[in-house]
Design a protein around this motif. Sequence first.
Motif, mmCIF file in Angstrom:
data_model
loop_
_atom_site.group_PDB
_atom_site.id
_atom_site.type_symbol
_atom_site.label_atom_id
_atom_site.label_comp_id
_atom_site.label_asym_id
_atom_site.label_seq_id
_atom_site.Cartn_x
_atom_site.Cartn_y
_atom_site.Cartn_z
ATOM 1 N N ALA A 121 0.650 -1.149 0.129
ATOM 2 C CA ALA A 121 -0.121 -0.009 0.009
ATOM 3 C C ALA A 121 1.082 1.305 0.055
ATOM 4 C CB ALA A 121 -0.966 -0.109 1.166
ATOM 5 N N PRO A 122 0.469 2.233 -0.715
ATOM 6 C CA PRO A 122 1.174 3.461 -0.866
ATOM 7 C C PRO A 122 1.446 3.979 0.756
ATOM 8 C CG PRO A 122 -0.429 3.675 -2.264
ATOM 9 C CD PRO A 122 -0.691 2.500 -1.228
ATOM 10 N N GLN A 123 2.466 4.976 1.129
ATOM 11 C CA GLN A 123 2.862 5.213 2.262
ATOM 12 C C GLN A 123 2.002 6.529 2.821
ATOM 13 O OE1 GLN A 123 4.549 3.601 4.694
ATOM 14 N NE2 GLN A 123 4.312 1.897 2.835
ATOM 15 N N ARG A 124 0.834 6.703 2.608
ATOM 16 C CA ARG A 124 -0.060 7.784 3.027
ATOM 17 C C ARG A 124 -1.374 7.392 3.145
ATOM 18 N NH1 ARG A 124 -3.233 8.332 -1.608
ATOM 19 N NH2 ARG A 124 -2.866 7.405 -3.681
ATOM 20 N N ALA A 125 -2.095 8.194 3.677
ATOM 21 C CA ALA A 125 -3.503 8.024 4.142
ATOM 22 C C ALA A 125 -4.277 7.474 2.844
ATOM 23 C CB ALA A 125 -4.327 9.304 4.614
ATOM 24 N N PRO A 126 -5.268 6.544 2.969
ATOM 25 C CA PRO A 126 -6.040 6.075 1.970
ATOM 26 C C PRO A 126 -7.242 7.130 1.370
ATOM 27 C CG PRO A 126 -6.783 5.161 4.115
ATOM 28 C CD PRO A 126 -5.486 5.760 4.380
ATOM 29 N N TRP A 140 -7.032 3.132 -2.172
ATOM 30 C CA TRP A 140 -5.931 4.230 -2.590
ATOM 31 C C TRP A 140 -6.138 4.269 -4.122
ATOM 32 C CZ3 TRP A 140 -4.817 0.576 1.074
ATOM 33 C CH2 TRP A 140 -4.360 1.028 2.391
ATOM 34 N N ASP A 141 -6.234 5.511 -4.463
ATOM 35 C CA ASP A 141 -6.342 5.987 -5.833
ATOM 36 C C ASP A 141 -4.835 6.204 -6.285
ATOM 37 O OD1 ASP A 141 -8.860 5.917 -5.437
ATOM 38 O OD2 ASP A 141 -9.110 8.083 -5.407
ATOM 39 N N LEU A 142 -4.534 5.220 -7.470
ATOM 40 C CA LEU A 142 -3.252 5.292 -7.909
ATOM 41 C C LEU A 142 -2.955 5.935 -9.001
ATOM 42 C CD1 LEU A 142 -2.625 1.532 -7.202
ATOM 43 C CD2 LEU A 142 -2.144 3.623 -5.564
ATOM 44 N N ALA A 143 -1.701 6.172 -9.582
ATOM 45 C CA ALA A 143 -1.399 6.768 -10.792
ATOM 46 C C ALA A 143 -0.684 5.737 -11.867
ATOM 47 C CB ALA A 143 -0.367 8.199 -10.999
ATOM 48 N N PRO A 144 -1.618 5.094 -12.573
ATOM 49 C CA PRO A 144 -1.008 3.879 -13.202
ATOM 50 C C PRO A 144 0.166 4.116 -14.038
ATOM 51 C CG PRO A 144 -3.233 4.469 -14.210
ATOM 52 C CD PRO A 144 -3.089 5.376 -12.709
ATOM 53 N N GLU A 145 0.941 3.257 -14.369
ATOM 54 C CA GLU A 145 1.837 3.347 -15.282
ATOM 55 C C GLU A 145 1.823 2.240 -16.430
ATOM 56 O OE1 GLU A 145 5.617 2.492 -13.333
ATOM 57 O OE2 GLU A 145 5.292 3.679 -11.667
ATOM 58 N N PRO A 146 1.252 2.858 -17.449
ATOM 59 C CA PRO A 146 0.940 1.972 -18.807
ATOM 60 C C PRO A 146 2.100 0.853 -19.150
ATOM 61 C CG PRO A 146 0.303 4.060 -19.288
ATOM 62 C CD PRO A 146 1.141 4.209 -17.971
ATOM 63 N N ILE A 147 1.683 -0.228 -19.287
ATOM 64 C CA ILE A 147 2.728 -1.442 -19.653
ATOM 65 C C ILE A 147 2.581 -1.374 -21.196
ATOM 66 C CG2 ILE A 147 3.362 -3.799 -19.692
ATOM 67 C CD1 ILE A 147 3.414 -2.431 -16.952
ATOM 68 N N LEU A 148 3.670 -1.033 -21.754
ATOM 69 C CA LEU A 148 3.864 -0.871 -23.116
ATOM 70 C C LEU A 148 3.943 -2.523 -23.829
ATOM 71 C CD1 LEU A 148 6.210 1.631 -23.978
ATOM 72 C CD2 LEU A 148 3.876 1.906 -23.964
ATOM 73 N N TYR A 149 4.892 -3.354 -22.982
ATOM 74 C CA TYR A 149 4.862 -4.754 -23.513
ATOM 75 C C TYR A 149 5.423 -5.547 -22.226
ATOM 76 C CZ TYR A 149 6.557 -8.634 -26.649
ATOM 77 O OH TYR A 149 6.845 -9.432 -27.464
ATOM 78 N N ASP A 150 4.485 -6.748 -22.085
ATOM 79 C CA ASP A 150 4.658 -7.601 -21.043
ATOM 80 C C ASP A 150 5.455 -8.804 -21.362
ATOM 81 O OD1 ASP A 150 4.280 -9.435 -19.019
ATOM 82 O OD2 ASP A 150 2.447 -8.831 -18.375
ATOM 83 N N LEU A 151 6.597 -9.177 -20.976
ATOM 84 C CA LEU A 151 7.518 -10.013 -21.565
ATOM 85 C C LEU A 151 6.900 -11.413 -21.031
ATOM 86 C CD1 LEU A 151 9.319 -7.581 -21.995
ATOM 87 C CD2 LEU A 151 11.241 -9.023 -21.839
#
Length: 329
Positions: A121-126, A140-151
């Motif tokens: 979990a992120p180190q901040r309040a939910p 927790w609302d996250l900032a997703p990092e798009p996956i370009l290619y999953d090996l």
Amino acid sequence: MTSRPPPDPAPAAPPPRAPTQRPRASRAWLLVLALAVVEIVAHVVTQSRVVPWSDWQAAAARVRAEWREGDVVTSAPHWADPLMRAAVGDLLDVRSAGRADLAPYSRLWQLSIRGHRTPEAPQRAPDHVELVGRVRIERWDLAPEPILYDLVEHVMDAEVALIEGDEARACRPQRGGRPSGGGLGSGPMTPAERHVCDPRRPWLWVGATVEEDLEMLPRRCVWQHPPGEEPVRATYRDVPLGERVVLHAGLWWEHERTMSGGEVDVVVRVDGQEIGRLVHRDGDGWKRIEAAIPEALRGQRGTIDVDVSAPNPHLRTLCWAASTREAAR
């Protein structure tokens, strides 16, 4: 002259009384009674700390009502995971259950008891907190990092070979058949689809499976057991490169916890140029590296090689997960 009579002998001491059994028997009954009281109190305390199943079901219903695409759910403490899965596990596919990290997810739900929080979990309040019975819901609302290619997803598209000197001996792709192995104490399951490198060494294959790491967390990853000092290589062609390669790797927990194995090297190359190296030692657990794509290749397509080797390959059950991504947000 008269002699005095000898003094009377001292009275003999009374014979010792045989000990009676009654006091010892009484103490034994008191001990049995005390143990019974302790057992009853312990049972009452234990039962009072059990979270009712109805609370888990109610919390699961709340999560279902708010569930969106891109969400993932976890539990805390980790040993409550079977309860979470029984209540809401159908929302998780294999990729989410065995995730390498939270990069592709937009929201993290947590069902917890007794004040625990998952380490991921992120180190901040939910952003959302709700108590349903004795189950605490946090999100927790996250900032997703798009996956370009999953090996991991594309492992059967890769070319796999044993590197022997200047030669590469290709491993044979095997499709179809039946998976085998797995189960308690048996290590990861051997998938039906995999690259078979040496039938004389049945562990020498490359393919996607699920392995439990040192924390006994499931990881969906590419099994790539090192053959020895010379590597086994997985080559992915025409890969969208982005700005970095994120790679995680670990060993099956039972082989790593003995702390008696040797190092395992994982080398990542882009178009033949080494960009990252992970050296895994017992105790590292699920280890992560980030390797920057050379600037001249960013945004292009290229070839990625993943080499795995070990001076002593005995019980080096390495499994890795990697993807190409844009810059971290």
